[in-house]
Design a protein around this motif. Structure first.
Motif, mmCIF file in Angstrom:
data_model
loop_
_atom_site.group_PDB
_atom_site.id
_atom_site.type_symbol
_atom_site.label_atom_id
_atom_site.label_comp_id
_atom_site.label_asym_id
_atom_site.label_seq_id
_atom_site.Cartn_x
_atom_site.Cartn_y
_atom_site.Cartn_z
ATOM 1 N N ALA A 1 -12.432 -1.435 7.366
ATOM 2 C CA ALA A 1 -12.791 -2.665 8.075
ATOM 3 C C ALA A 1 -14.275 -2.661 8.427
ATOM 4 N N THR B 1 0.796 -0.478 10.812
ATOM 5 C CA THR B 1 -0.454 0.159 10.407
ATOM 6 C C THR B 1 -1.438 0.060 11.566
ATOM 7 N N TYR C 1 -6.432 -4.776 -1.354
ATOM 8 C CA TYR C 1 -7.293 -4.829 -0.168
ATOM 9 C C TYR C 1 -8.340 -5.930 -0.320
ATOM 10 N N TYR D 1 0.821 -1.210 0.000
ATOM 11 C CA TYR D 1 0.000 0.000 0.000
ATOM 12 C C TYR D 1 0.861 1.270 0.000
ATOM 13 N N GLN E 1 -4.600 1.738 11.727
ATOM 14 C CA GLN E 1 -5.998 2.041 11.471
ATOM 15 C C GLN E 1 -6.406 1.495 10.110
ATOM 16 N N ASP E 2 -7.568 0.854 10.058
ATOM 17 C CA ASP E 2 -8.143 0.354 8.811
ATOM 18 C C ASP E 2 -9.536 0.959 8.690
ATOM 19 N N ASP E 3 -9.641 2.026 7.924
ATOM 20 C CA ASP E 3 -10.910 2.744 7.806
ATOM 21 C C ASP E 3 -11.977 1.945 7.065
ATOM 22 N N LYS F 1 -1.765 -8.404 3.161
ATOM 23 C CA LYS F 1 -1.526 -7.941 4.531
ATOM 24 C C LYS F 1 -0.884 -6.561 4.552
ATOM 25 N N ARG F 2 -1.296 -5.784 5.547
ATOM 26 C CA ARG F 2 -0.706 -4.471 5.774
ATOM 27 C C ARG F 2 0.524 -4.623 6.650
ATOM 28 N N ASP G 1 -4.240 -0.572 -5.104
ATOM 29 C CA ASP G 1 -4.494 -0.666 -3.666
ATOM 30 C C ASP G 1 -5.840 -1.330 -3.381
#
Length: 118
Positions: A106, A100, A90, A33, A102-104, A95-96, A86
């Protein structure tokens, strides 16, 4: 050296510097990402600098118009391509990086339809 050659050299140097920064970002950044972000932003700026140098080097109006058209093409398509890479990553579960926090998206993304839930 005349002024045209100096400006061409400066534009080419700036363009190559951005491409170098983009390359370093692709190597050093921790996950896909952030790598896509680095290549999308600085890579585009680098290409624009080099194309402006080419346009400046040639005294031909047609060559300059072609370089401006290429710049417009890169300016419009590179951010879209980066976003799509990206998004595909996703959706496929790439995997991030561990840092990381925060996953906005999710819980807000419908994977079957490929859309955000409203």
């Amino acid at each position: 050296m005349d002024l045209k050659e100096i400006v061409t050299l400066i534009l080419a140097t700036i363009g190559v510097a951005f491409v170098l920064i983009s390359s370093i970002g692709i190597i050093k950044l921790p996950d896909l990402y952030t790598r896509v972000h680095a290549s999308g932003k600085t890579g585009t700026l680098g290409i624009i600098g080099v194309l402006l140098a080419v346009a400046m080097h040639h005294d031909d109006l047609i060559a300059a118009a072609k370089m401006i058209a290429l710049i417009a093409f890169f300016w419009l398509t590179a951010p879209v391509a980066a976003h799509m890479l990206d998004r595909a990553a996703y959706l496929t579960g790439v995997k991030r990086a561990p840092q990381t926090v925060q996953d906005d998206l999710a819980g807000k993304y419908d994977v079957e339809q490929g859309r955000l839930r409203s």
